[in-house]
Motif scaffolding. Structure first.
Motif, PDB file in Angstrom:
ATOM      1  N   ILE B  26       0.851  -1.184   0.000  1.00 26.88           N
ATOM      2  CA  ILE B  26       0.000   0.000   0.000  1.00 26.88           C
ATOM      3  C   ILE B  26       0.890   1.239   0.000  1.00 26.88           C
ATOM      4  O   ILE B  26       1.906   1.282   0.736  1.00 26.88           O
ATOM      5  CB  ILE B  26      -0.929  -0.013   1.223  1.00 26.88           C
ATOM      6  CG1 ILE B  26      -1.935  -1.171   1.095  1.00 26.88           C
ATOM      7  CG2 ILE B  26      -1.659   1.308   1.390  1.00 26.88           C
ATOM      8  CD1 ILE B  26      -2.768  -1.419   2.344  1.00 26.88           C
ATOM      9  N   SER B  27       0.533   2.216  -0.801  1.00 34.08           N
ATOM     10  CA  SER B  27       1.333   3.430  -0.908  1.00 34.08           C
ATOM     11  C   SER B  27       1.505   4.091   0.466  1.00 34.08           C
ATOM     12  O   SER B  27       0.535   4.265   1.206  1.00 34.08           O
ATOM     13  CB  SER B  27       0.640   4.408  -1.863  1.00 34.08           C
ATOM     14  OG  SER B  27       1.353   5.613  -1.953  1.00 34.08           O
ATOM     15  N   GLY B  28       2.743   4.419   0.795  1.00 32.32           N
ATOM     16  CA  GLY B  28       3.020   5.070   2.072  1.00 32.32           C
ATOM     17  C   GLY B  28       3.356   4.119   3.196  1.00 32.32           C
ATOM     18  O   GLY B  28       3.758   4.556   4.285  1.00 32.32           O
ATOM     19  N   HIS B  29       3.188   2.835   2.971  1.00 32.07           N
ATOM     20  CA  HIS B  29       3.516   1.851   4.009  1.00 32.07           C
ATOM     21  C   HIS B  29       5.012   1.589   4.033  1.00 32.07           C
ATOM     22  O   HIS B  29       5.624   1.239   3.033  1.00 32.07           O
ATOM     23  CB  HIS B  29       2.748   0.549   3.778  1.00 32.07           C
ATOM     24  CG  HIS B  29       1.356   0.587   4.307  1.00 32.07           C
ATOM     25  ND1 HIS B  29       0.583  -0.543   4.458  1.00 32.07           N
ATOM     26  CD2 HIS B  29       0.598   1.614   4.751  1.00 32.07           C
ATOM     27  CE1 HIS B  29      -0.588  -0.202   4.968  1.00 32.07           C
ATOM     28  NE2 HIS B  29      -0.600   1.113   5.137  1.00 32.07           N
ATOM     29  N   VAL B  30       5.573   1.739   5.223  1.00 27.72           N
ATOM     30  CA  VAL B  30       7.018   1.608   5.422  1.00 27.72           C
ATOM     31  C   VAL B  30       7.439   0.154   5.555  1.00 27.72           C
ATOM     32  O   VAL B  30       8.481  -0.258   5.067  1.00 27.72           O
ATOM     33  CB  VAL B  30       7.415   2.401   6.688  1.00 27.72           C
ATOM     34  CG1 VAL B  30       8.761   1.984   7.212  1.00 27.72           C
ATOM     35  CG2 VAL B  30       7.353   3.883   6.418  1.00 27.72           C
ATOM     36  N   SER B  94       1.600  -5.343   4.338  1.00 25.57           N
ATOM     37  CA  SER B  94       2.319  -4.095   4.587  1.00 25.57           C
ATOM     38  C   SER B  94       1.642  -3.323   5.715  1.00 25.57           C
ATOM     39  O   SER B  94       0.474  -3.563   6.041  1.00 25.57           O
ATOM     40  CB  SER B  94       2.416  -3.250   3.314  1.00 25.57           C
ATOM     41  OG  SER B  94       1.162  -2.711   2.937  1.00 25.57           O
ATOM     42  N   SER B  95       2.403  -2.403   6.311  1.00 32.53           N
ATOM     43  CA  SER B  95       1.872  -1.583   7.398  1.00 32.53           C
ATOM     44  C   SER B  95       2.580  -0.236   7.409  1.00 32.53           C
ATOM     45  O   SER B  95       3.631  -0.068   6.787  1.00 32.53           O
ATOM     46  CB  SER B  95       2.058  -2.283   8.749  1.00 32.53           C
ATOM     47  OG  SER B  95       3.437  -2.316   9.120  1.00 32.53           O
ATOM     48  N   PHE B  96       2.017   0.718   8.167  1.00 33.24           N
ATOM     49  CA  PHE B  96       2.594   2.062   8.242  1.00 33.24           C
ATOM     50  C   PHE B  96       3.952   2.074   8.920  1.00 33.24           C
ATOM     51  O   PHE B  96       4.768   2.938   8.676  1.00 33.24           O
ATOM     52  CB  PHE B  96       1.651   3.009   8.984  1.00 33.24           C
ATOM     53  CG  PHE B  96       0.577   3.589   8.118  1.00 33.24           C
ATOM     54  CD1 PHE B  96      -0.745   3.264   8.333  1.00 33.24           C
ATOM     55  CD2 PHE B  96       0.885   4.472   7.093  1.00 33.24           C
ATOM     56  CE1 PHE B  96      -1.745   3.790   7.532  1.00 33.24           C
ATOM     57  CE2 PHE B  96      -0.099   5.004   6.287  1.00 33.24           C
ATOM     58  CZ  PHE B  96      -1.420   4.659   6.506  1.00 33.24           C
ATOM     59  N   GLY B  97       4.193   1.115   9.824  1.00 31.35           N
ATOM     60  CA  GLY B  97       5.445   1.121  10.561  1.00 31.35           C
ATOM     61  C   GLY B  97       5.229   1.575  11.987  1.00 31.35           C
ATOM     62  O   GLY B  97       4.374   2.426  12.261  1.00 31.35           O
ATOM     63  N   ARG B  98       6.010   1.000  12.917  1.00 36.42           N
ATOM     64  CA  ARG B  98       5.786   1.227  14.345  1.00 36.42           C
ATOM     65  C   ARG B  98       5.963   2.681  14.746  1.00 36.42           C
ATOM     66  O   ARG B  98       5.354   3.168  15.684  1.00 36.42           O
ATOM     67  CB  ARG B  98       6.744   0.353  15.158  1.00 36.42           C
ATOM     68  CG  ARG B  98       6.535  -1.134  14.976  1.00 36.42           C
ATOM     69  CD  ARG B  98       5.342  -1.611  15.750  1.00 36.42           C
ATOM     70  NE  ARG B  98       5.555  -1.550  17.183  1.00 36.42           N
ATOM     71  CZ  ARG B  98       6.203  -2.475  17.869  1.00 36.42           C
ATOM     72  NH1 ARG B  98       6.689  -3.526  17.273  1.00 36.42           N
ATOM     73  NH2 ARG B  98       6.345  -2.361  19.169  1.00 36.42           N
ATOM     74  N   ALA B  99       6.786   3.419  14.036  1.00 36.49           N
ATOM     75  CA  ALA B  99       7.025   4.816  14.409  1.00 36.49           C
ATOM     76  C   ALA B  99       5.821   5.698  14.095  1.00 36.49           C
ATOM     77  O   ALA B  99       5.696   6.802  14.639  1.00 36.49           O
ATOM     78  CB  ALA B  99       8.259   5.347  13.684  1.00 36.49           C
ATOM     79  N   ARG B 100       4.941   5.220  13.245  1.00 34.30           N
ATOM     80  CA  ARG B 100       3.836   6.050  12.790  1.00 34.30           C
ATOM     81  C   ARG B 100       2.482   5.534  13.237  1.00 34.30           C
ATOM     82  O   ARG B 100       1.474   6.202  13.028  1.00 34.30           O
ATOM     83  CB  ARG B 100       3.875   6.146  11.262  1.00 34.30           C
ATOM     84  CG  ARG B 100       5.109   6.852  10.734  1.00 34.30           C
ATOM     85  CD  ARG B 100       5.239   6.672   9.241  1.00 34.30           C
ATOM     86  NE  ARG B 100       4.081   7.167   8.531  1.00 34.30           N
ATOM     87  CZ  ARG B 100       3.834   6.914   7.259  1.00 34.30           C
ATOM     88  NH1 ARG B 100       4.657   6.146   6.575  1.00 34.30           N
ATOM     89  NH2 ARG B 100       2.774   7.400   6.670  1.00 34.30           N
TER      90      ARG B 100
END
Lengths: 112, 117
Positions: B26-30, B94-100
């Motif tokens: 997904i677009s933007g997923h780190v 996919s995911s946004f990432g733990r920082a976000r």
């Protein structure tokens, strides 16, 4: 490592309530997820618990007890479309840890 | 927006051949993850990336399996010298990432069904 246990299969009647239990033994814990997976499709996110207690989302609720290594997913007012597999997954602890360890899934069959 | 996409959806190959499976997050997923799922079982973790860095490859079964994400977006899982036991559904998430994101929910793609003859 992680060990996740959940029943293999459950049957319930349309309109009823079903509770799917999940127990886990983990070397680290940073959240528990429930996913729904219809046959032949990708798992889709249902709920997330990281603190003890009940999280409610419409007809679905999920409960967590970290001291007991126990969670359940409660499905109320069952509908035929709820027939699916329900996957319990635990996330590793630690800043870099983000992998999910899944249980084998519980197949729920809703009968008319 | 579009979800996670994977290609090919089905792959049939002969034992001994190499295969490359593609994942478009997904677009933007780190963060990007690879899992393998046997019929009637839950997904089994293989490896994951934050941006282009491979953070954990502890689930890769042996050195015939490798993955890359050179530009921090699309990822390729490669299986060399395939064996019949490699037959499975390979899923990407996919995911946004733990920082976000506190929950950092993983969203799964439709998978690639690999059959090794």
């Amino acid at each position: 490592g992680q060990n996740i246990d959940q029943p293999t299969e459950m049957t319930a009647t349309e309109g009823a309530i079903v509770q799917i239990n999940c127990t886990y033994q983990t070397s680290g814990f940073n959240g528990l997820f429930w996913y729904q997976q219809h046959a032949g499709e990708a798992p889709t996110f249902l709920s997330y618990n990281v603190l003890d207690g009940l999280e409610e989302k419409g007809r679905f609720s999920s409960f967590l007890s970290r001291s007991k290594g126990y969670s359940y997913l409660l499905l109320k007012e069952l509908q035929m479309k709820d027939s699916a597999s329900y996957l319990c997954a635990v996330r590793d602890a630690g800043a870099a840890g983000n992998k999910l360890t899944f249980g084998g899934g519980t197949r729920v069959l809703v009968k008319p | 927006g579009a979800g996670v996409s994977q290609s090919p959806r089905y792959k049939v190959t002969k034992r001994g051949q190499d295969v490359a499976l593609r994942c478009d997050p997904i677009s933007g997923h780190v963060s990007l993850y690879w899992y393998r799922q046997a019929l009637g079982q839950g997904p089994e973790f293989l490896t994951y990336f934050n941006y282009e860095a491979q953070q954990d490859k502890s689930g890769l079964p042996n050195d015939r399996f490798s993955a890359e994400r050179p530009e921090g977006s699309i990822s390729t899982l490669t299986i060399q010298r395939t064996e019949q036991r490699d037959s499975a559904m390979y899923r990407c998430a996919s995911s946004f990432g733990r920082a976000r994101s506190i929950t950092d929910t993983q969203y799964f793609g439709p998978g690639t069904r690999l059959t090794v003859l």
